[in-house]
Design an enzyme around this catalytic site. Structure first.
Site, short mmCIF file in Angstrom:
data_model
loop_
_atom_site.label_atom_id
_atom_site.label_comp_id
_atom_site.label_asym_id
_atom_site.label_seq_id
_atom_site.Cartn_x
_atom_site.Cartn_y
_atom_site.Cartn_z
N ASP B 154 0.81 -1.22 0.00
CA ASP B 154 0.00 0.00 0.00
C ASP B 154 0.85 1.27 0.00
OD1 ASP B 154 -2.31 -1.47 0.01
OD2 ASP B 154 -2.53 -1.45 2.19
N GLY B 201 -5.47 -0.98 -2.51
CA GLY B 201 -5.19 0.32 -1.89
C GLY B 201 -6.43 0.80 -1.17
N TYR B 308 -4.90 -10.96 -5.31
CA TYR B 308 -3.61 -11.36 -4.73
C TYR B 308 -2.48 -11.47 -5.77
CZ TYR B 308 -6.16 -12.54 -0.43
OH TYR B 308 -6.93 -12.48 0.70
N ARG B 311 0.13 -8.73 -5.53
CA ARG B 311 1.08 -8.62 -4.42
C ARG B 311 1.94 -9.87 -4.27
NH1 ARG B 311 -2.98 -8.88 0.92
NH2 ARG B 311 -2.80 -11.12 1.16
#
Lengths: 431, 431
Positions: B154, B201, B308, B311
């Protein structure tokens, strides 16, 4: 002072006639590699290559691109650029009788630009169009060789061992699912227990099946693969999710967008609608399954819908796929120059491990409108995974990493072609 | 005949005391690179490293992993493996008073295993936990140094220039949006006109903003970025989509999952619900926007929800990010051994181009519970894109490709650690 040569530079002598190349249907990470191979092979033979803007539409509208305006370096860079550099389209021509005006116009455009070789790069529907154009040429007495060039991430073309574009999408799927599974495994104790990944594949489950390469054995992700070749049974699915979560701690599901219940209703058919090929417009399978898992099992669930990312991820392209994409492009030019009208260069496998393959020509009539689904022997008895046979088939297709230059900005160096338009010779066509 | 040395091999002399490392919150593509650096640096100093299973939970439950059982090669492979190798968790401790029993138990576990250095690797909430543990140690007279180690895709931690994990997710976002945009550009004439990509975010739009690196100028994708720092105005959004489609032929939108209307309602708040941190459970922004575009503008629309994947995509990790992830791990051990209780190693930028940075220690009190949003000067006046200043800040973070070995199977070689449990010394704890 500079000396200028009084004679123009002697170029390679161009052969009479033009080659027209067009891209059709959903694009892939490597369709431009096929385009690059076509252009390079034709250049080597002294053949001028035009590209149709937006597939068959450009051929009908006489919107043609002169690829000779692109440098050799640009064409080489095209080989590692995803998307469709000349534009593609979803337009399917009907039968010769039903779509007469459009076929006549097509012939008119081809004649106007002395097109003697027409290469149509696409999937099932495009093979059908290529077949019709090849018949039209024969019937009309116009000397044209029409070649279908295979491409589709769906891997559902008949005859060919695999379809350029599939191996890269398969690699993207397997790698993405493995990575996301590591994430879920780390978080499952206090967060997401069930992760659902939605793969493209309207009627054939090849891409979802490829996710099976991410792991092996009952406890490795993906734990459940839902394929359109098997009827979706909600009760069985939820029972399986529950059992996996109890045993492993979390559950990774890969679902094909095309799964349907035993009575033929698409699981994703909330929105409805049709695309311009007349197929149901799909999407939303993962969201639906996630809702059911949450409501019925009370488990925290996340889902991913990679959508176009899975078919444009050149950064994760399979080297095998990339080489095959170029091989079919090169072979298509060779077949065209030999006058082999109405064929497609296909991939023929002679061995799984090591993977051995070669290119042969197959009649478009054997390919057009056929749809290759997963064989029953590729699907596990319980319907939730792939067999060793499927694994042996799929494994070689994702092998190797296709080279890709990155810029100093950290992004892949994708090329944008100049796409210089050829001067039009005919009145506009509205059809 | 072999000669055996009568003396046991002299190992590096271990220092008294144990270092405990734990991962917390959402994992990233490079948090394991931090873990690898911690373990390698501690080994180099002769310090024993235990890892808590599932973050602070493992520390409370006395579920500890003996990292000395892992080979040096396994730890090096850990540096290129995504996910959280020891398990992470979403558990936030309350104040010292409110959660006394848990803090007491934590101290008990630390004492039982002679833990003198505690490294907690996470985001905002984890910095808060680390701060409390550092205060607890001081108050209780137990000799413990607690270090927060930064991590979050983030990018919303205060003080530090950027957060390890963000650069790689940012690179994934920029590359994926560029690739998907090439796909949409090729198909727009007869198919999808609007493509919407949903970025993670919750309250800060850093990741969505990073998509802006995919292109530059009004006509390059992404054409619209929706940030949580600006109120979402549907009419303005739809008008902008319409204008872009009319001018460019298609429109690529990147939307942060956390966008909200002027009255504070999350656009994604269809499902509702809260995660275990007490935050709203988000998701579905892209699907919602897509529905509005379809219904209000009548344009064909597709959307992607990488979830996912964004990330955990170690295959697309930024080299800058990967190096920073390791640098904070190494520095954390150095700070711990110096007894700098209650600090976090942060990244300090001295130059944009070339990007120059170093690691310094910052007090956790300045970081815990702060949330760094995008500065107003990073957001374009119309609210739909990023400024040159944002570009200068973001660009270096995605530079370089972190090395990654692939196996003969075409998949990245990710390691699975043995994760050998340390024998428990205390009775079980239910808290």
């Amino acid at each position: 002072m500079s000396l200028q040569c009084p004679f123009p530079r002697a170029g390679r002598r161009m052969r009479n006639g033009t080659l027209l190349y067009a891209q059709s249907g959903g694009v892939t990470a490597v369709i431009n590699a096929t385009a690059a191979a076509v252009i390079e092979q034709a250049r080597a033979k002294g053949i001028k290559v035009l590209a149709a803007r937006n597939g068959i539409l450009g051929a009908l509208r006489e919107e043609l691109i002169d690829t000779s305006k692109e440098s050799a370096a640009a064409i080489r860079a095209l080989a590692h650029t995803p998307g469709g550099a000349f534009g593609s389209c979803r337009v399917k021509l009907k039968s010769l009788d039903a779509d007469r005006a459009r076929y006549d116009r097509l012939l008119e455009v081809l004649r106007a630009h002395d097109v003697r070789w027409f290469l149509y790069n696409g999937g099932n529907d495009s093979a059908d169009t290529a077949l019709k154009v090849s018949q039209l040429a024969k019937a009309s007495g116009y000397d044209l060789t029409c070649i279908g060039v295979p491409k589709t991430i769906d891997n559902d073309l008949a005859v060919t061992d695999t379809c350029p574009g599939f191996g890269s999408a398969a690699k993207y799927t397997a790698v993405s699912v493995r990575e996301a599974a590591l994430d879920v495994a780390a978080m499952a104790e206090t967060s997401t227990r069930v992760f659902i990944y939605e793969a493209m594949g309207r009627h054939a489950g090849w891409l979802a099946a490829a996710a099976g390469l991410a792991g092996n054995g009952d406890d490795e992700a993906p734990h459940i693969i839902l394929l359109p070749e098997r009827a979706y049974d909600e009760a069985a699915f939820l029972a399986k999710v529950k059992a996996v979560v109890e045993r492993v701690g979390y559950c990774v599901v890969v679902a094909s967008e095309g799964i349907a219940t035993a009575d033929g209703r698409f699981v994703a058919d909330a929105g409805g609608g049709k695309d311009s090929f007349g197929h149901s417009q799909l999407g939303g399978v993962a969201a639906h399954l996630a809702g059911r898992v949450k409501d019925q099992l009370g488990l925290k669930v996340h889902w991913a819908l990679p959508d176009y990312l899975q078919r444009s991820a050149r950064h994760l392209a399979s080297r095998t796929d990339w080489e095959q994409a170029q091989a079919v492009g090169k072979a298509a030019v060779q077949l065209a120059l030999k006058g082999q009208n109405g064929v497609m260069p296909v991939i023929v496998r002679s061995s799984d491990a090591p993977y051995r393959w070669k290119i042969e020509a197959a009649p478009l009539s054997k390919i057009a409108n056929h749809e290759k689904k997963m064989p029953a022997g590729f699907i596990r008895r319980d319907g939730f995974g792939i067999t060793a046979r499927a694994r042996a088939y799929l494994s070689p297709l994702i092998k190797g990493e296709a080279p890709l230059p990155y810029g100093a900005d950290g992004l892949p160096k994708y090329v944008t072609l100049k796409n210089v338009a050829v001067k039009q010779k005919l009145p506009p066509f509205e059809g």
